[in-house]
Design a protein around this motif. Structure first.
Motif, mmCIF file in Angstrom:
data_model
loop_
_atom_site.group_PDB
_atom_site.id
_atom_site.type_symbol
_atom_site.label_atom_id
_atom_site.label_comp_id
_atom_site.label_asym_id
_atom_site.label_seq_id
_atom_site.Cartn_x
_atom_site.Cartn_y
_atom_site.Cartn_z
ATOM 1 N N TRP A 41 -9.664 -3.851 4.581
ATOM 2 C CA TRP A 41 -10.624 -2.991 5.254
ATOM 3 C C TRP A 41 -9.933 -2.079 6.261
ATOM 4 C CZ3 TRP A 41 -15.813 -3.551 3.804
ATOM 5 C CH2 TRP A 41 -16.075 -4.662 3.007
ATOM 6 N N LYS A 42 -10.507 -0.897 6.427
ATOM 7 C CA LYS A 42 -10.017 0.049 7.432
ATOM 8 C C LYS A 42 -10.875 -0.076 8.683
ATOM 9 C CE LYS A 42 -10.848 4.518 7.250
ATOM 10 N NZ LYS A 42 -10.803 5.941 6.862
ATOM 11 N N GLU B 206 -6.309 3.588 13.888
ATOM 12 C CA GLU B 206 -6.676 2.948 12.624
ATOM 13 C C GLU B 206 -5.872 1.675 12.427
ATOM 14 O OE1 GLU B 206 -6.530 5.425 9.205
ATOM 15 O OE2 GLU B 206 -8.109 6.790 9.891
ATOM 16 N N GLN C 128 -11.473 1.695 12.158
ATOM 17 C CA GLN C 128 -11.222 2.938 12.890
ATOM 18 C C GLN C 128 -11.867 2.860 14.264
ATOM 19 O OE1 GLN C 128 -11.377 6.874 10.848
ATOM 20 N NE2 GLN C 128 -13.018 7.320 12.309
ATOM 21 N N ASP D 71 0.831 -1.214 0.000
ATOM 22 C CA ASP D 71 0.000 0.000 0.000
ATOM 23 C C ASP D 71 0.863 1.260 0.000
ATOM 24 O OD1 ASP D 71 -2.297 -1.470 -0.049
ATOM 25 O OD2 ASP D 71 -2.689 -1.334 2.104
ATOM 26 N N LYS E 130 -11.197 -0.412 2.280
ATOM 27 C CA LYS E 130 -10.010 0.420 2.087
ATOM 28 C C LYS E 130 -9.429 0.285 0.682
ATOM 29 C CE LYS E 130 -5.366 1.260 3.949
ATOM 30 N NZ LYS E 130 -4.356 0.858 4.969
ATOM 31 N N THR E 131 -9.075 -0.942 0.283
ATOM 32 C CA THR E 131 -8.431 -1.165 -1.009
ATOM 33 C C THR E 131 -8.457 -2.648 -1.336
ATOM 34 O OG1 THR E 131 -6.407 -0.785 -2.282
ATOM 35 C CG2 THR E 131 -6.131 -1.453 -0.001
ATOM 36 N N THR F 169 -5.578 -1.914 9.649
ATOM 37 C CA THR F 169 -5.957 -2.499 8.364
ATOM 38 C C THR F 169 -6.279 -3.971 8.582
ATOM 39 O OG1 THR F 169 -4.551 -0.965 7.149
ATOM 40 C CG2 THR F 169 -5.252 -2.944 5.994
#
Length: 567
Positions: free
Chosen positions: A350-351, A367, A353, A291, A537-538, A369
């Protein structure tokens, strides 16, 4: 009578002389072994310092050993080795007394070629005599090599081909090396030499150089964690260095993944592959570094990631078809073949938080990941207790079986104590913005992948009640609940199903009061009142190996096919 009782004139002196002899021999019998032991330890320490000095100055990757898996002979004196060293880059084996001679006489693998007349497709074999692998065959006469109990036959340290002494005489020393079976994974030294020259000339058109290696060339980078799981990483590093170019092999405990992955920027676009040897935590570390490459604008150099599982749980590697754990049951060469056969897929990341209650404007939210799962409740409590004890004595947790036994102990303890009871009264759960009513639960698990808890397919469950297979690339999270540690144990042995709450693109969990254990991908902590928000997230580009299927995979696939037939 009195004359008889009187001692002889010289008897007392003879007694003292005998006692002196006895004392002297006693001292000798005690001090001599001590002196010999001290002298031997002194000589051993001198030899050790001498070897370390040679290892430090040498271009070989020497490793001490006094035990080989097969009869081994010194490449210098041709005598059987009782105590010596081997190079984990080129495979050279020498006796302790021949280390200096071997350093001067034999050259190790060249990471880069010197600037000379050699070209990319014309690299000669690099032969080393003796100690060829068992069950290897001559590249000329096709007969078995290394059968004689002496130093005999040759092996090329690049293509791993072997040849008899007699067959070598037929001008084979000048034949060009094609890098053998793994030529599509190896970065040739001549390629790096050409790239280095291009960088000096400020050119970046690497495709021109790579085109000579063929369209199937997908260079592999090894990122191994020498501290993962059963501490197999150190040995694997050496085996990969022998089969590949040593510049492709990294120990992430010494070279962080973000630095190691910069090698990808010297390769053609979208060609690199990475094999991560470690647990799910090591995989997450590498994916975070990937990332970071995206943030730096290096998207075109992003590699596809395969996994060799060395950790305790290994749920991500199991989901991707690489199995539940590697303990040397298949040779490293077969691992490389599996990587060549693997297919590219996407993995949702996924994030997570975590915003502490009452500190919205004062503290920055934490945060994380997430690749595998997030949970609050008994399984997070087990992970937290395990993590706390492993931090105190890490050497005691080097066995995968022992680690699982410790998890079992803490799970049994929680069955009696029930520290996470009445979770439904302490939390509020929202799926895609809609609040969900919860039954009396002790734990909530949010899943991204199909496996959980060391090999259990949590979402699909068992029995007649069928559910669609959980996917790791659909942008959806599966949310389930458990009634306690005993319920978790029942799920893992297929005696019960979890309480399925639903699927969602976004999950929000509000912890209203008290401290509760939480975890993200096996990293636990104790958390006070907070709001946990999980959003997409990505994507990560992974490699899926279809040849490693478990019974759960096969049964789940057949269930899915039955559903399609009924529809």
């Amino acid at each position: 009578m009195e004359a008889e009782r009187r001692p002889a004139p010289g008897s007392s002196s003879e007694g003292l002389f005998a006692d002196g002899h006895l004392i002297l021999w006693t001292l000798c019998s005690v001090l001599l072994p001590v002196f010999i032991t001290f002298w031997c330890s002194l000589q051993r320490s001198r030899r050790l310092l001498h070897r370390r000095d040679i290892f430090r100055k040498s271009k070989h990757g020497w490793r001490d050993t006094d035990l080989f898996s097969q009869p081994t002979y010194c490449c210098v004196c041709a005598q059987h080795i009782l105590q010596g060293a081997f190079c984990d880059c080129c495979g050279l084996r020498v006796d302790e007394g021949c280390l200096k001679k071997a350093d001067k006489r034999f050259q190790c693998k060249e990471i880069m070629l010197k600037n000379d007349t050699k070209v990319l497709d014309a690299m000669p074999h690099h032969w080393i005599r003796g100690n060829v692998p068992l069950c290897s065959y001559c590249m000329v006469c096709k007969q078995q090599c290394g059968c004689q109990p002496k130093l005999c036959d040759y092996r090329c340290i690049w293509c791993q081909k072997t040849i008899h002494d007699e067959c070598m005489k037929n001008s084979l020393k000048n034949e060009k090396c094609d890098f053998g079976e793994f030529k599509n994974l190896i970065i040739p030294p001549s390629y790096l030499t050409s790239i280095n020259q291009m960088r000096k000339d400020k050119k970046t058109d690497y495709e021109v150089v790579a085109s000579k290696l063929g369209k199937q060339w997908t260079p592999l980078i090894i990122l191994a964690n020498s501290r993962s799981g059963t501490n197999m990483g150190e040995g694997l590093l050496g085996e990969f260095r022998i089969l590949l170019n040593p510049v492709q092999v990294f120990d992430v405990t010494k070279t962080p993944p973000i630095k190691a992955l910069q090698l990808c920027t010297l390769l053609p676009y979208y060609s690199a592959r990475v094999l991560v040897c470690g647990g799910d935590g090591t995989v997450g570390w590498v994916l975070d570094a990937v990332d970071d490459m995206k943030i730096k604008g290096q998207e075109k150099y992003i590699p596809q990631v395969a996994v060799l599982p060395l950790g305790t749980g290994n749920d991500l590697s199991n989901t991707l078809g690489w199995g539940t754990g590697y303990a040397g049951e298949i040779p490293v060469a077969q691992v490389l073949r599996n990587v060549m056969e693997a297919d590219g897929i996407k993995l949702d990341r996924w994030k997570v938080q975590v915003t502490n209650k009452g500190y919205y404007n004062l503290r920055k939210p934490k945060e994380f990941t997430m690749n595998n799962y997030f949970s609050v409740g008994p399984d997070a409590l087990m992970a937290l207790n395990f993590h706390a004890h492993r931090e105190k004595a890490p050497s005691l947790f080097s066995s995968r079986i022992l680690n699982k036994a410790v998890y079992l102990f803490y799970g049994t303890k929680d069955c009696l104590v029930q520290e996470c009871k009445d979770l439904n009264k302490k939390v509020e759960l929202e799926l895609d913005g809609e609040r969900v009513a919860l039954p009396s639960l002790e734990g909530i698990i949010v899943l991204n992948i199909g496996y959980w808890g060391g090999g259990c397919r949590l979402w699909e469950g068992m029995g007649d009640e069928t559910y669609p297979l959980a996917r790791h690339d659909d942008g959806l999270l599966e949310v389930v609940g458990v009634y306690g540690s005993f319920h978790c144990a029942q799920i893992q042995v297929k005696l019960a199903n979890p309480f399925r709450i639903g699927q969602a693109h976004t999950v929000r969990l509000i912890l209203k009061c008290s401290m509760m254990p939480m975890q993200v991908d096996g990293e636990p902590w104790a958390q006070g009142p907070c709001t946990v928000t999980i959003t997409h997230k990505t994507h990560a580009m992974m490699l899926y190996f279809s040849g490693e299927q478990t019974d759960d995979d096969i049964s789940s696939t057949s269930d899915q096919e039955d559903i399609k037939e009924t529809e």
